[in-house]
Scaffold this active site. Sequence first.
Site, PDB file in Angstrom:
ATOM      1  N   TRP A 184       0.862  -1.182   0.000  1.00 55.37           N
ATOM      2  CA  TRP A 184       0.000   0.000   0.000  1.00 55.37           C
ATOM      3  C   TRP A 184       0.899   1.233   0.000  1.00 55.37           C
ATOM      4  CZ3 TRP A 184      -0.462   3.972   3.748  1.00 55.37           C
ATOM      5  CH2 TRP A 184      -1.349   4.992   3.336  1.00 55.37           C
ATOM      6  N   GLU A 223      -2.963  -2.805  -2.800  1.00 61.01           N
ATOM      7  CA  GLU A 223      -4.126  -2.255  -2.086  1.00 61.01           C
ATOM      8  C   GLU A 223      -4.558  -0.878  -2.578  1.00 61.01           C
ATOM      9  OE1 GLU A 223      -3.475  -1.771   2.149  1.00 61.01           O
ATOM     10  OE2 GLU A 223      -5.590  -1.354   2.529  1.00 61.01           O
ATOM     11  N   LYS A 225      -7.038   2.589  -2.915  1.00 61.74           N
ATOM     12  CA  LYS A 225      -7.697   3.500  -1.981  1.00 61.74           C
ATOM     13  C   LYS A 225      -8.283   4.659  -2.773  1.00 61.74           C
ATOM     14  CE  LYS A 225      -6.806   5.749   2.463  1.00 61.74           C
ATOM     15  NZ  LYS A 225      -5.856   5.943   3.565  1.00 61.74           N
ATOM     16  N   ASP A 256      -9.902  -3.072   1.093  1.00 60.37           N
ATOM     17  CA  ASP A 256      -9.975  -2.533   2.454  1.00 60.37           C
ATOM     18  C   ASP A 256     -11.345  -1.866   2.591  1.00 60.37           C
ATOM     19  OD1 ASP A 256      -9.870  -0.527   4.565  1.00 60.37           O
ATOM     20  OD2 ASP A 256      -7.706  -0.860   4.653  1.00 60.37           O
ATOM     21  N   HIS A 259     -11.785   1.985   2.296  1.00 61.50           N
ATOM     22  CA  HIS A 259     -11.104   2.689   1.203  1.00 61.50           C
ATOM     23  C   HIS A 259     -11.988   3.141   0.059  1.00 61.50           C
ATOM     24  CE1 HIS A 259      -6.654   1.502   2.030  1.00 61.50           C
ATOM     25  NE2 HIS A 259      -7.268   2.021   3.071  1.00 61.50           N
ATOM     26  N   HIS A 283      -8.762  -6.249   3.961  1.00 58.07           N
ATOM     27  CA  HIS A 283      -8.443  -5.475   5.152  1.00 58.07           C
ATOM     28  C   HIS A 283      -9.787  -5.099   5.754  1.00 58.07           C
ATOM     29  CE1 HIS A 283      -4.044  -3.939   4.655  1.00 58.07           C
ATOM     30  NE2 HIS A 283      -4.128  -5.229   4.857  1.00 58.07           N
ATOM     31  N   ASP A 291     -12.524   9.060   8.516  1.00 57.09           N
ATOM     32  CA  ASP A 291     -11.559   8.037   8.940  1.00 57.09           C
ATOM     33  C   ASP A 291     -11.899   6.675   8.361  1.00 57.09           C
ATOM     34  OD1 ASP A 291      -9.428   6.853  10.432  1.00 57.09           O
ATOM     35  OD2 ASP A 291     -10.937   6.026  11.765  1.00 57.09           O
ATOM     36  N   ASP A 293     -10.440   3.842   9.508  1.00 54.86           N
ATOM     37  CA  ASP A 293      -9.819   2.826  10.367  1.00 54.86           C
ATOM     38  C   ASP A 293     -10.376   2.737  11.785  1.00 54.86           C
ATOM     39  OD1 ASP A 293      -7.588   1.790   8.559  1.00 54.86           O
ATOM     40  OD2 ASP A 293      -7.303   3.940   8.434  1.00 54.86           O
ATOM     41  N   ASP A 323      -7.572  -4.211   9.716  1.00 51.69           N
ATOM     42  CA  ASP A 323      -6.799  -2.979   9.536  1.00 51.69           C
ATOM     43  C   ASP A 323      -7.535  -1.791  10.130  1.00 51.69           C
ATOM     44  OD1 ASP A 323      -5.079  -1.009   8.823  1.00 51.69           O
ATOM     45  OD2 ASP A 323      -5.519  -1.060   6.680  1.00 51.69           O
TER      46      ASP A 323
HETATM   47  C1  RNT Z   1      -3.992   2.708   4.576  1.00 50.35           C
HETATM   48  C2  RNT Z   1      -4.061   1.260   4.252  1.00 50.35           C
HETATM   49  C3  RNT Z   1      -2.964   0.414   4.807  1.00 50.35           C
HETATM   50  C4  RNT Z   1      -2.566   0.798   6.204  1.00 50.35           C
HETATM   51  C5  RNT Z   1      -1.578  -0.138   6.853  1.00 50.35           C
HETATM   52  C6  RNT Z   1      -0.978   0.436   8.087  1.00 50.35           C
HETATM   53  O1  RNT Z   1      -5.120   3.388   4.215  1.00 50.35           O
HETATM   54  O2  RNT Z   1      -5.294   0.753   4.668  1.00 50.35           O
HETATM   55  O3  RNT Z   1      -3.308  -0.913   4.715  1.00 50.35           O
HETATM   56  O4  RNT Z   1      -3.663   0.944   7.038  1.00 50.35           O
HETATM   57  O5  RNT Z   1      -0.651  -0.530   5.946  1.00 50.35           O
HETATM   58 ZN    ZN Z   2      -5.620  -1.334   4.577  1.00 46.46          ZN
END
Ligand code: RNT
Ligand code: ZN
Length: 415
Positions: A184, A223, A225, A256, A259, A283, A291, A293, A323
């Site tokens: 990523w 990955e 985003k 993810d 994302h 993820h 956010d 996460d 994640d």
């Molecule tokens: C960031 C990605 C990535 C990170 C990690 C820490 O938006 O999701 O995967 O969260 O690598």
């Molecule tokens: Zn991620």
Amino acid sequence: MNNIEQAYAQAKERYATLGVDTEKALAALEKVAISLHCWQGDDVGGFENPGGELTGGIAATGNYPGKARSADELRRDLDVAYRLLPGSHRLNLHAIYLESDKPVERNAIEPKHFSAWLDWAKEKGHGVDFNPTCFSHPLANDGFTLSHRDPAIRQFWIEHCIASRKIGDYFGKELGTPAVTNIWIPDGYKDTPADRTTPRRLLLEALDTVLAEKLSHNLDAVEPKLFGIGSESYVTGSMEFYTGYAVSRKVLLTLDSGHFHPTETIADKISSVLIYLDEILLHVSRGVRWDSDHVVTFNDDLQAIAQEIVRADALNRVHIGLDYFDASINRIAAWTIGARNTLRALLNALLEPRQMLNQFEADGDFSSRLALQEELKVMPAGAIWDFYCLKHGAPVGMAFMDVIKDYEKTELVKR
Ligand code: RNT
Ligand code: ZN
């Protein structure tokens, strides 16, 4: 028979009336290994540069006491989390979690810097996954890494990613289970770019260089985003970019759940990308406003993701990692709650009367399909989950918080 076993026996009968074999569901769940993300334990700090700033458009907010300050502390914390999960699970490691007496540049990391992690993983029986860290570094400060216009900077990150793949391969070989090494990068622009193509062409070339060597114990993932903090208008590695890349290069695509657009979920993407790709990486995360996460909760989104994996018969093709990073609550609780929720969602999905639902659909009886989908929401899946925890020696219900509170008192407060 204790209460939990009694409740299980009753629930088992109720599921049987729908044609669902709960024992089979539990046997399938036993094979699932969730990859716990080391970075929840110390707010994505790592041990390369203690106290260094987290960059890359991601942020851990909160100041809960007790974060791990060393790899030993992090491993001890992880040990507690794993004990609270039924089944045996993996570890997802980032390059900045290396251990070394002297500073090591990112493009010079080697397996030896991770040997303590390997010993620990061997001893505890965890598979390990890996990630290059293309952020929190002076050469990432202007927001570009593998798609940087400066060839020297690009080369530095290419070397870092190659080194990371080799470390993944080392873990894979030593542990007898392939590592997924996930790339990523944060690359992108805050404001409207004039040229969206050049960075993408540079990224394509860079990735081809990174992935040139075949490594037999390592699986590569990329990955995408949509946006990050400071890269709101453009991200080089978009969904379309990486989907094309993964399909054409036969590598894994990482989805993810944080994302995408705030109302867009990854559940519906799984069956589509699995038509073209052998394997993918998830993820599992939770986006909340800006956010991406937050700790994973047992919401509709999570359940839909689990259902799609199970309905596609793809538990063996989907690598599941977590994640998120929440520094406002006990970090071990954050791991445990998210991982238990993910397992519980998979169990619920495994308990679906698939045959019955599919039959209604094939018959065009959508009223019965809807009726059954709604009835399933109040089936006694909790009793099956409790029994599963009991069977695997993991705490039942809130009891896991007692263990965490205890550890907080005896260990975390001293940090
Ligand atoms: C960031 C990605 C990535 C990170 C990690 C820490 O938006 O999701 O995967 O969260 O690598
Ligand atoms: Zn991620």
